[in-house]
Design a protein around this motif. Structure first.
Motif, PDB file in Angstrom:
ATOM      1  N   ASN A  69       0.630  -1.465   0.020  1.00 40.59           N
ATOM      2  CA  ASN A  69       0.058   0.028   0.338  1.00 40.59           C
ATOM      3  C   ASN A  69       0.611   1.171   0.038  1.00 40.59           C
ATOM      4  N   VAL A  70       0.812   1.845  -0.969  1.00 39.67           N
ATOM      5  CA  VAL A  70       1.502   3.229  -1.165  1.00 39.67           C
ATOM      6  C   VAL A  70       0.622   4.485  -1.383  1.00 39.67           C
ATOM      7  N   LEU A  71       1.080   5.569  -0.622  1.00 33.05           N
ATOM      8  CA  LEU A  71       0.543   6.851  -0.669  1.00 33.05           C
ATOM      9  C   LEU A  71       1.383   7.745  -1.599  1.00 33.05           C
ATOM     10  N   ASP A  72       0.936   8.276  -2.713  1.00 35.71           N
ATOM     11  CA  ASP A  72       1.479   9.507  -3.330  1.00 35.71           C
ATOM     12  C   ASP A  72       0.937  10.682  -3.094  1.00 35.71           C
ATOM     13  N   VAL A  73       1.833  11.387  -2.228  1.00 38.74           N
ATOM     14  CA  VAL A  73       1.208  12.762  -1.711  1.00 38.74           C
ATOM     15  C   VAL A  73       1.544  13.861  -2.777  1.00 38.74           C
ATOM     16  N   GLY A  74       0.639  14.507  -3.192  1.00 35.05           N
ATOM     17  CA  GLY A  74       0.725  15.619  -4.372  1.00 35.05           C
ATOM     18  C   GLY A  74       0.591  14.787  -5.626  1.00 35.05           C
ATOM     19  N   ALA A  75      -0.169  13.895  -5.845  1.00 34.67           N
ATOM     20  CA  ALA A  75      -0.427  13.121  -6.747  1.00 34.67           C
ATOM     21  C   ALA A  75      -0.662  13.869  -8.290  1.00 34.67           C
ATOM     22  N   GLY A  76      -1.172  15.002  -8.098  1.00 38.74           N
ATOM     23  CA  GLY A  76      -1.432  15.657  -9.389  1.00 38.74           C
ATOM     24  C   GLY A  76      -2.272  14.921 -10.359  1.00 38.74           C
ATOM     25  N   LEU A  77      -1.855  14.493 -11.548  1.00 35.75           N
ATOM     26  CA  LEU A  77      -2.713  14.053 -12.723  1.00 35.75           C
ATOM     27  C   LEU A  77      -2.510  12.519 -12.619  1.00 35.75           C
ATOM     28  N   GLY A  78      -1.634  12.070 -11.645  1.00 31.59           N
ATOM     29  CA  GLY A  78      -1.616  10.653 -11.443  1.00 31.59           C
ATOM     30  C   GLY A  78      -0.410   9.815 -12.230  1.00 31.59           C
ATOM     31  N   GLY A  79       0.342  10.492 -12.970  1.00 30.20           N
ATOM     32  CA  GLY A  79       1.551   9.782 -13.709  1.00 30.20           C
ATOM     33  C   GLY A  79       2.121   8.849 -12.879  1.00 30.20           C
ATOM     34  N   LEU A  80       2.627   8.828 -11.544  1.00 32.24           N
ATOM     35  CA  LEU A  80       3.292   8.212 -10.881  1.00 32.24           C
ATOM     36  C   LEU A  80       2.691   7.235 -10.336  1.00 32.24           C
ATOM     37  N   ALA A  91       4.529   2.427   2.275  1.00 32.32           N
ATOM     38  CA  ALA A  91       5.258   3.576   1.938  1.00 32.32           C
ATOM     39  C   ALA A  91       4.586   4.736   1.554  1.00 32.32           C
ATOM     40  N   VAL A  92       5.303   6.124   1.507  1.00 35.55           N
ATOM     41  CA  VAL A  92       4.880   7.232   1.165  1.00 35.55           C
ATOM     42  C   VAL A  92       5.610   7.817   0.166  1.00 35.55           C
ATOM     43  N   LEU A  93       5.160   8.439  -0.847  1.00 39.10           N
ATOM     44  CA  LEU A  93       5.863   8.800  -1.964  1.00 39.10           C
ATOM     45  C   LEU A  93       5.757  10.354  -2.196  1.00 39.10           C
ATOM     46  N   PHE A  94       6.854  11.232  -2.261  1.00 44.30           N
ATOM     47  CA  PHE A  94       6.702  12.793  -2.692  1.00 44.30           C
ATOM     48  C   PHE A  94       7.495  13.031  -4.088  1.00 44.30           C
ATOM     49  N   GLN A  95       6.843  13.566  -4.886  1.00 46.19           N
ATOM     50  CA  GLN A  95       7.472  13.898  -6.109  1.00 46.19           C
ATOM     51  C   GLN A  95       7.300  15.247  -6.344  1.00 46.19           C
ATOM     52  N   HIS A  96       8.140  16.424  -6.391  1.00 48.67           N
ATOM     53  CA  HIS A  96       8.142  17.724  -6.491  1.00 48.67           C
ATOM     54  C   HIS A  96       6.671  18.248  -5.812  1.00 48.67           C
ATOM     55  N   SER A  97       6.285  17.819  -4.737  1.00 49.06           N
ATOM     56  CA  SER A  97       5.403  18.339  -4.125  1.00 49.06           C
ATOM     57  C   SER A  97       5.739  18.991  -2.435  1.00 49.06           C
ATOM     58  N   SER A 154       3.309  12.275   7.727  1.00 44.86           N
ATOM     59  CA  SER A 154       3.529  11.235   6.843  1.00 44.86           C
ATOM     60  C   SER A 154       4.094  10.088   7.802  1.00 44.86           C
ATOM     61  N   ARG A 155       4.787  10.230   8.665  1.00 38.61           N
ATOM     62  CA  ARG A 155       5.608   9.309   9.631  1.00 38.61           C
ATOM     63  C   ARG A 155       4.168   8.741  10.448  1.00 38.61           C
ATOM     64  N   GLN A 208       8.769   2.915   4.348  1.00 35.57           N
ATOM     65  CA  GLN A 208       9.555   3.917   3.746  1.00 35.57           C
ATOM     66  C   GLN A 208       8.959   4.961   3.166  1.00 35.57           C
ATOM     67  N   LEU A 209       9.687   6.270   3.206  1.00 39.57           N
ATOM     68  CA  LEU A 209       9.203   7.511   2.721  1.00 39.57           C
ATOM     69  C   LEU A 209      10.492   7.677   1.492  1.00 39.57           C
ATOM     70  N   VAL A 210       9.818   8.026   0.412  1.00 44.35           N
ATOM     71  CA  VAL A 210      10.746   8.034  -0.735  1.00 44.35           C
ATOM     72  C   VAL A 210      10.310   9.539  -1.593  1.00 44.35           C
ATOM     73  N   MET A 211      11.425  10.246  -1.640  1.00 40.55           N
ATOM     74  CA  MET A 211      11.122  11.434  -2.256  1.00 40.55           C
ATOM     75  C   MET A 211      11.789  11.679  -3.542  1.00 40.55           C
ATOM     76  N   HIS A 212      11.251  12.618  -4.429  1.00 39.50           N
ATOM     77  CA  HIS A 212      12.188  13.031  -5.558  1.00 39.50           C
ATOM     78  C   HIS A 212      11.686  14.434  -5.343  1.00 39.50           C
TER      79      HIS A 212
END
Length: 249
Positions: free
Chosen positions: A65-76, A134-140, A154-155, A163-167
């Motif tokens: 189960n993965v959370l995309d924070v700031g998912a935008g239009l959903g590409g990731l 896991a929680v993901l951030f990508q330019h958010s 997030s924690r 795991q927290l993974v960021m770009h």
């Protein structure tokens, strides 16, 4: 109008969802592929390849189960689902969440796990404790004024050992050259860049143990140069993208 509403308005003001969907339906009557959607939903630095590098840090058998924070239009999200992750996308801009869901309905991914879409604030995540692997951030994170609260949330929603993974884009030595508007903000009100040391300290004090850090600046600048090859204007880099992998205690 609250700060959150102003941020949503910044991203939503030029959004013409009906026109976007009509063009997609006209050009791709059988449904678009992930790469065909990339010019619309993978606008972050590095595009699809950057998303792939981000997702490589996770394993769908242990990070179900993965959370995309700031998912935008959903590409990731869709890219992650294609790899077997159960993706939940959160965005503060409701128009993005609605269009994200509509785009997902047009992409043929019959074997992918189901997706979920939530409109909400990263500083007050509407999820129970220990909800995600896991929680993901990508330019958010660069849009979020209270980064400490966002990291604490997030924690909270991560399971122990998750795991927290960021770009993320971080400020570099030429940040003084930054001129608005920029892609993520019309003015300084919504731009909250941290430098690398500040981001590292934020994560460590927020209860994370850093296990991997990458500086993708050279790759990002090369990508940017390719994207802007028709332009002769020289821009000094004011920001650098960084990849982070952090374990929750």
């Amino acid at each position: 109008m609250t700060n959150a509403n102003r941020l949503a308005e910044h991203y939503q003001r030029a959004l013409r969802a009906d026109e976007v969907l009509a063009q997609i339906d006209a050009h791709f009557p059988a449904g678009p592929t992930l790469h065909q959607l990339a010019p619309l939903d993978q606008l972050h630095i590095g595009g699809v390849a950057a998303s792939a590098r981000l997702l490589e840090r996770l394993d769908p058998t242990t990070h179900v189960n993965v959370l995309d924070v700031g998912a935008g239009l959903g590409g990731l999200m869709r890219q992650g689902a294609a790899l077997g992750f159960q993706m939940t996308g959160l965005d503060i801009t409701h128009g993005f969440s609605v269009l994200n869901r509509a785009l997902c309905s047009r992409v043929n991914q019959p074997d992918a796990p189901p997706l979920a879409w939530v409109t909400g604030d990263a500083g007050a995540l509407p999820f129970a404790d220990n909800s995600f692997d896991a929680v993901l951030f990508q330019h958010s994170l660069l849009n979020m004024p209270d980064a400490n609260r966002v990291i604490a949330q997030s924690r909270r929603v991560l399971r122990p050992g998750g795991q927290l993974v960021m770009h993320e884009v971080v400020s570099g030595p030429n940040v003084a050259h930054l001129r608005y508007p920029v892609p993520w903000a019309a003015n300084s009100e919504h731009s909250h860049l941290l430098n690398l040391s500040e981001l590292t300290r934020l994560l460590e004090t927020g209860g994370f143990q850093l296990v991997h850090v990458d500086d993708w600046s050279e790759m990002a600048l090369a990508w940017r140069q390719r994207q802007r090859q028709k332009s002769r204007r020289h821009d000094q880099p004011c920001c650098h993208p960084s990849g982070y992998l952090a374990n929750a205690f």
